[in-house]
Design a protein around this motif. Structure first.
Motif, PDB file in Angstrom:
ATOM      1  N   UNK A   6      -4.033  -5.239  92.682  1.00 11.30           N
ATOM      2  CA  UNK A   6      -3.161  -4.958  91.543  1.00 11.30           C
ATOM      3  C   UNK A   6      -2.229  -6.142  91.372  1.00 11.30           C
ATOM      4  N   UNK A   7      -1.972  -6.521  90.121  1.00 10.84           N
ATOM      5  CA  UNK A   7      -1.039  -7.623  89.871  1.00 10.84           C
ATOM      6  C   UNK A   7       0.335  -7.262  90.443  1.00 10.84           C
ATOM      7  N   UNK A   8       1.016  -8.274  91.008  1.00 12.15           N
ATOM      8  CA  UNK A   8       0.698  -9.701  90.990  1.00 12.15           C
ATOM      9  C   UNK A   8      -0.404 -10.090  91.972  1.00 12.15           C
TER      10      UNK A   8
ATOM     11  N   UNK B 193      -1.769  -3.662  85.986  1.00 10.43           N
ATOM     12  CA  UNK B 193      -2.945  -4.504  85.799  1.00 10.43           C
ATOM     13  C   UNK B 193      -3.774  -4.500  87.078  1.00 10.43           C
ATOM     14  N   UNK B 194      -5.045  -4.074  86.958  1.00  8.34           N
ATOM     15  CA  UNK B 194      -5.970  -4.064  88.092  1.00  8.34           C
ATOM     16  C   UNK B 194      -7.015  -5.154  87.894  1.00  8.34           C
ATOM     17  N   UNK B 195      -7.266  -5.923  88.949  1.00 11.01           N
ATOM     18  CA  UNK B 195      -8.288  -6.970  88.926  1.00 11.01           C
ATOM     19  C   UNK B 195      -9.329  -6.686  89.992  1.00 11.01           C
TER      20      UNK B 195
ATOM     21  N   UNK C 140     -16.726 -14.068  89.448  1.00  6.89           N
ATOM     22  CA  UNK C 140     -16.769 -13.019  88.431  1.00  6.89           C
ATOM     23  C   UNK C 140     -15.484 -12.212  88.537  1.00  6.89           C
ATOM     24  N   UNK C 141     -15.076 -11.630  87.395  1.00 10.17           N
ATOM     25  CA  UNK C 141     -13.871 -10.796  87.432  1.00 10.17           C
ATOM     26  C   UNK C 141     -13.869  -9.823  86.270  1.00 10.17           C
ATOM     27  N   UNK C 142     -13.057  -8.775  86.429  1.00 12.98           N
ATOM     28  CA  UNK C 142     -12.808  -7.786  85.377  1.00 12.98           C
ATOM     29  C   UNK C 142     -11.369  -7.323  85.516  1.00 12.98           C
ATOM     30  N   UNK C 143     -10.704  -7.101  84.360  1.00 13.50           N
ATOM     31  CA  UNK C 143      -9.295  -6.704  84.364  1.00 13.50           C
ATOM     32  C   UNK C 143      -9.095  -5.442  83.526  1.00 13.50           C
ATOM     33  N   UNK C 144      -8.281  -4.516  84.020  1.00 18.60           N
ATOM     34  CA  UNK C 144      -7.896  -3.318  83.291  1.00 18.60           C
ATOM     35  C   UNK C 144      -6.380  -3.230  83.250  1.00 18.60           C
ATOM     36  N   UNK C 145      -5.849  -2.927  82.053  1.00 18.01           N
ATOM     37  CA  UNK C 145      -4.408  -2.908  81.830  1.00 18.01           C
ATOM     38  C   UNK C 145      -4.013  -1.639  81.101  1.00 18.01           C
TER      39      UNK C 145
END
Length: 359
Positions: free
Chosen positions: A206-208, A259-261, A274-279
């Motif tokens: 999770x961000x940061x 924000x989850x990465x 590779x990456x995916x982000x959900x906000x």
């Protein structure tokens, strides 16, 4: 109303939304959502004023400017113009916000003319815009230069065509019901991880972003501006480092967002590939937005797109139990990513048109 009564002034960026000069910025957030509602019935695809403010206050990576059109004391439209700050950036990205009741009486023409003038003043040779469209068939459908997809013509697309904008690309806006059966996600994730093999491992945070991942994350974020399908849209190659990752996440989470990465690391090299982000906003019962998703070119063909999407969605369902759906945009020609979306339950809910004009 006639155009002779129209006044246009710069949009003030307040230090806080409740500051004495914050009224216009609050109105900007409300108008943004109103336009998305009028155009496609999806107000939640637009961020609110609180979510927007942090990005406007920090111009390190992108300079945000805006103008407010009034008839007397009534706001009848706005236009925002964003300028990427890379030295070789050529484009200004404009967003026209004119409510239906004020359309066709000169407001949109005045604001579009101003945007082109402002772009020239900032040394830009291109203006880029996006239009929103319902997923319907109409009497007049228009197709982009990519040849992929088509959308119903609307007054804004007609206005852009009349001003010499080229219709470059269609993006599909899809939603996934987060309350649906998770079994398809679980099955797809297991299958994709088996196909990927032991050379790839999943990372989640999770961000940061933790310091040890920032350089690798910056490298894959930089690839989005060059590797994602964009037709003939002229996007600058973005310059990323660990400090820019920190700035971006500060902007994205500055109003209480989460924000989850999920990323995939190539074990032999240590690279994030590779990456995916959900906000989601401070209101955890709101729509979740999928931001970036990318697999670097050198590692495609190993089903890593399915891995990052499904792993993040399954984690998100456990973490954000009140968010009803995930919204995402993908280029119509990005068939590999759309195929993943379709296989796990995403359905089209609207479309966006990408437009570009050389000035």
């Amino acid at each position: 109303m006639t155009t002779t009564t129209l006044t246009i002034e710069p949009l003030i960026v307040p230090v806080a939304l409740d500051a004495p000069d914050g009224a216009d910025f609050r109105a900007y957030g409300q108008l943004n959502r109103q336009i998305c509602d009028e155009m496609v019935g999806l107000p939640d695809i637009a961020p609110d004023a609180a979510q927007l403010l942090a990005s406007w206050q920090d111009s390190t990576d992108t300079l945000q400017t805006g103008f407010v059109a009034r008839n007397g004391d009534e706001i009848v439209g706005m236009i925002t113009i964003a300028y990427a700050q890379e030295a070789d950036a050529k484009a200004a990205e404009a967003d026209l916000l004119v409510p239906e009741k004020h359309w066709g009486i000169g407001v949109e023409d005045a604001l579009l003319t101003l945007a082109e003038s402002e772009a020239r003043a900032h040394g830009r040779s291109l203006v880029q815009m996006w239009t929103l469209h319902r997923p319907i068939e109409s009497e007049r459908m228009i197709s982009p230069r990519t040849g992929w997809g088509r959308i119903p013509a609307i007054p804004l697309s007609d206005a852009l065509e009349a001003r010499g904008y080229d219709f470059e690309q269609v993006e599909r806006n899809s939603e996934l019901d987060l309350r649906s059966d998770p079994a398809p996600l679980q099955v797809a994730l297991r299958s994709a991880q088996e196909a990927a093999g032991d050379d790839y491992r999943v990372l989640q945070w999770m961000a940061p972003t933790p310091p040890e991942f920032r350089d690798g994350y910056a490298s894959i974020l930089a690839r989005l501006s060059t590797d994602a399908p964009s037709g003939e849209m002229d996007f600058v190659a973005e310059e990323w480092d660990a400090e820019r990752v920190v700035r971006r996440e500060r902007r994205l989470t500055g109003a209480g967002q989460a924000l989850s990465i999920v990323a995939v690391q190539h074990v032999p090299s240590g690279d994030i590939v590779a990456y995916n982000e959900l906000l989601v906003g401070a209101d955890r019962s709101g729509i979740t937005h999928q931001l970036g998703t990318l697999v670097s070119r050198e590692h495609r063909g190993h089903r890593l797109g399915t891995v990052v999407k499904c792993a993040n969605l399954l984690h998100w369902r456990e973490l954000m139990t009140f968010s009803p759906a995930v919204s995402t945009f993908n280029a119509e020609e990005n068939r590999p990513m759309l195929s993943i979306n379709e296989s796990i339950g995403f359905v089209p809910v609207s479309y966006a048109g990408a437009w570009q004009k050389r000035i």
